[in-house]
Design a protein around this motif. Structure first.
Motif, PDB file in Angstrom:
ATOM      1  N   LEU A   1       0.831  -1.207   0.000  1.00  0.00           N
ATOM      2  CA  LEU A   1       0.000   0.000   0.000  1.00  0.00           C
ATOM      3  C   LEU A   1       0.866   1.257   0.000  1.00  0.00           C
ATOM      4  CD1 LEU A   1      -2.743  -1.042   2.594  1.00  0.00           C
ATOM      5  CD2 LEU A   1      -2.919  -1.041   0.101  1.00  0.00           C
ATOM      6  N   HIS A   2       0.497   2.313  -0.812  1.00  0.00           N
ATOM      7  CA  HIS A   2       1.233   3.590  -0.894  1.00  0.00           C
ATOM      8  C   HIS A   2       0.261   4.735  -0.669  1.00  0.00           C
ATOM      9  CE1 HIS A   2       4.897   1.689  -2.378  1.00  0.00           C
ATOM     10  NE2 HIS A   2       4.113   0.963  -3.194  1.00  0.00           N
ATOM     11  N   THR A   3       0.696   5.766   0.044  1.00  0.00           N
ATOM     12  CA  THR A   3      -0.137   6.968   0.262  1.00  0.00           C
ATOM     13  C   THR A   3       0.084   7.969  -0.857  1.00  0.00           C
ATOM     14  OG1 THR A   3       1.611   7.949   1.599  1.00  0.00           O
ATOM     15  CG2 THR A   3      -0.050   6.649   2.753  1.00  0.00           C
ATOM     16  N   MET A   4      -0.884   8.906  -1.072  1.00  0.00           N
ATOM     17  CA  MET A   4      -0.771   9.943  -2.104  1.00  0.00           C
ATOM     18  C   MET A   4       0.230  11.006  -1.660  1.00  0.00           C
ATOM     19  SD  MET A   4      -4.769  10.380  -3.131  1.00  0.00           S
ATOM     20  CE  MET A   4      -4.345  11.682  -4.283  1.00  0.00           C
ATOM     21  N   ASP A   5       0.919  11.591  -2.645  1.00  0.00           N
ATOM     22  CA  ASP A   5       1.887  12.650  -2.341  1.00  0.00           C
ATOM     23  C   ASP A   5       1.193  13.944  -1.909  1.00  0.00           C
ATOM     24  OD1 ASP A   5       3.868  10.915  -2.979  1.00  0.00           O
ATOM     25  OD2 ASP A   5       4.012  11.564  -5.062  1.00  0.00           O
ATOM     26  N   ARG A   6       0.008  14.284  -2.494  1.00  0.00           N
ATOM     27  CA  ARG A   6      -0.725  15.503  -2.169  1.00  0.00           C
ATOM     28  C   ARG A   6      -2.185  15.187  -1.906  1.00  0.00           C
ATOM     29  NH1 ARG A   6       0.067  19.888  -6.676  1.00  0.00           N
ATOM     30  NH2 ARG A   6      -1.002  21.097  -5.068  1.00  0.00           N
ATOM     31  N   PHE A   7      -2.824  16.023  -1.029  1.00  0.00           N
ATOM     32  CA  PHE A   7      -4.234  15.839  -0.695  1.00  0.00           C
ATOM     33  C   PHE A   7      -4.996  17.125  -0.988  1.00  0.00           C
ATOM     34  CE2 PHE A   7      -1.877  12.889   1.887  1.00  0.00           C
ATOM     35  CZ  PHE A   7      -2.597  11.714   1.763  1.00  0.00           C
TER      36      PHE A   7
END
Length: 449
Positions: A429-435
């Motif tokens: 699993l990877h998180t987004m760089d920007r929200f």
């Protein structure tokens, strides 16, 4: 005409009195009850006082008066073990008659022309009573069962001694009440066959040895008053069967039970309860044979051999065959996977000829398929005895990787695979760089025309 109920009432009361005499005798260390009844009459026996133990000489004198006049046909129901407590626990005298394990026996005693009960006969050996009857009648016992008796021709002009072996309860099979009930059914079937053949007979029901032995200890010298609970002494273990060759002990065998049974529905007979003779046994460097001959008429033979195997560079011994002789019949069984290094003994909790069988009937012997063998906690050694009194290290039939161990290993590997796969998926699993922040400026994504 006399009322038949009135005629049977005194006999029923006499039977109840006899069974009460069974229960009122004092405890003794070695005694078995003996029940006799006849379709042709028995001489009267003076009632004994409560607690009286009948000696072998007294029984011999009574059998001489009862069987000495003319030819007699005696049916001996010889149970492996029997004590008066069996009647107390499993009989229906004090409870429901329908719940008794001795219904046919009670009916036979009530309907016979005469019956005699010896509540406590001193026990002097497993073959004492068969030997007494053989001496009085002058004939050898003929081992039969209910099915054989149906086709047997009985000569009433000569004395006959018919021996019917009955098993006793073991923890490996049925409960005591079920075994005694099955024995009672056999007694009823045999008596019915004798009635159909119109043969006058005298029946004897007793045991080869006591099923319960109560030790009588003197109270003199014992401390009076309360005392702390003490650990009970460990139960005595019967010694192994040992055969001595020319150079000393060379064959040893021990088994908790040596059970044999005729056909899949026949009653089990435990030969380990009796002491056999070893006539016919021998041993040498390459072959050994242990022959167990029992007073009940059965003979078990264990044939073993040892050979050198170059692959393992050592000698191995194997149990080649097991032979059972009963009367004139011989059943021979081969073996599979019953082997061990020559300096070891072989041990297995169950060696049987059915189910997961280690013994199988020889194809050249038709009688073997009619018998079943089941040896419980079986250990044997035919070569290289260590100190001559103990078994060598045992090679057990149960391997290290048993079915339970394999199931545990496979279940553990499956759970480990699921855990590793789940951990691998989580690590991917990877998180987004920007929200996208609703309070701030929106993220603009330039589009190329």
């Amino acid at each position: 005409m006399a009322d038949p109920k009135c005629s049977t009432r005194p006999r029923l009361m006499a039977f109840i009195a006899l069974l009460f005499a069974l229960f009122s005798t004092g405890s003794s260390t070695a005694q078995v009850p003996v029940l006799l009844w006849s379709s042709d009459g028995l001489p009267a026996l003076a009632p004994s006082a409560a607690g009286h133990i009948t000696s072998t000489d007294q029984l011999t004198a009574y059998l001489t008066s009862a069987l000495g006049s003319g030819p007699r046909t005696v049916v001996l129901f010889l149970q492996d073990k029997l004590s008066k407590d069996d009647f107390t626990v499993f009989g229906g005298v004090f409870g429901n008659k329908q719940d008794s394990a001795f219904q046919n026996l009670e009916a036979a005693l009530q309907t016979s022309s005469s019956s005699v009960t010896l509540p406590a006969l001193e026990w002097s050996g497993s073959s004492a009573i068969p030997a007494l009857l053989q001496e009085e009648l002058g004939v050898s016992p003929l081992l039969v069962d209910a099915d054989t008796l149906t086709h047997l021709s009985i000569n009433s002009s000569a004395s006959n001694l018919l021996l019917i072996n009955l098993p006793y309860c073991t923890n490996a099979h049925k409960s005591c009440k079920e075994v005694l009930h099955d024995n009672d059914e056999i007694i009823g079937k045999v008596l019915s066959i004798m009635k159909d053949k119109n043969v006058k007979y005298t029946a004897v029901y007793t045991g080869s040895q006591p099923s319960r032995v109560i030790s009588e200890t003197s109270l003199s010298g014992q401390p009076v008053g309360r005392s702390l609970l003490q650990a009970a002494p460990p139960p005595s273990v019967k010694p192994p069967i040992m055969f001595n060759g020319t150079g000393g002990p060379c064959i040893m065998l021990w088994a908790q039970n040596l059970n044999i049974s005729l056909s899949s529905t026949g009653a089990w007979i435990d030969l380990a309860a009796d002491t056999p003779t070893l006539t016919g046994s021998f041993c040498n460097i390459s072959n050994s044979q242990l022959v167990l001959t029992y007073a009940s008429g059965y003979t078990l033979s264990f044939a073993m051999s040892q050979r050198f195997y170059p692959v393992s560079a050592r000698n191995w011994f194997a149990l080649d065959s097991v032979q059972l002789q009963a009367s004139s019949l011989t059943a021979s069984f081969g073996s599979r996977s019953i082997y061990a290094p020559a300096e070891y003994s072989y041990h297995c909790m169950s060696v049987s000829s059915f189910g997961d069988a280690l013994l199988f009937p020889n194809s050249t012997n038709a009688n073997a398929s009619q018998w079943r063998l089941n040896f419980v906690d079986f250990q044997i050694q035919g070569f290289s005895l260590g100190n001559g009194t103990d078994f060598s290290y045992a090679s057990d039939c149960a391997g290290f990787f048993t079915a339970g161990i394999w199931m545990g290993l496979l279940s553990s590997l499956l759970m480990l695979f699921i855990f590793v796969y789940g951990l691998h998926m989580i690590m991917q699993l990877h998180t987004m760089d920007r929200f996208d922040d609703p309070k701030g400026p929106s993220i603009s994504v330039p589009q190329s025309e």
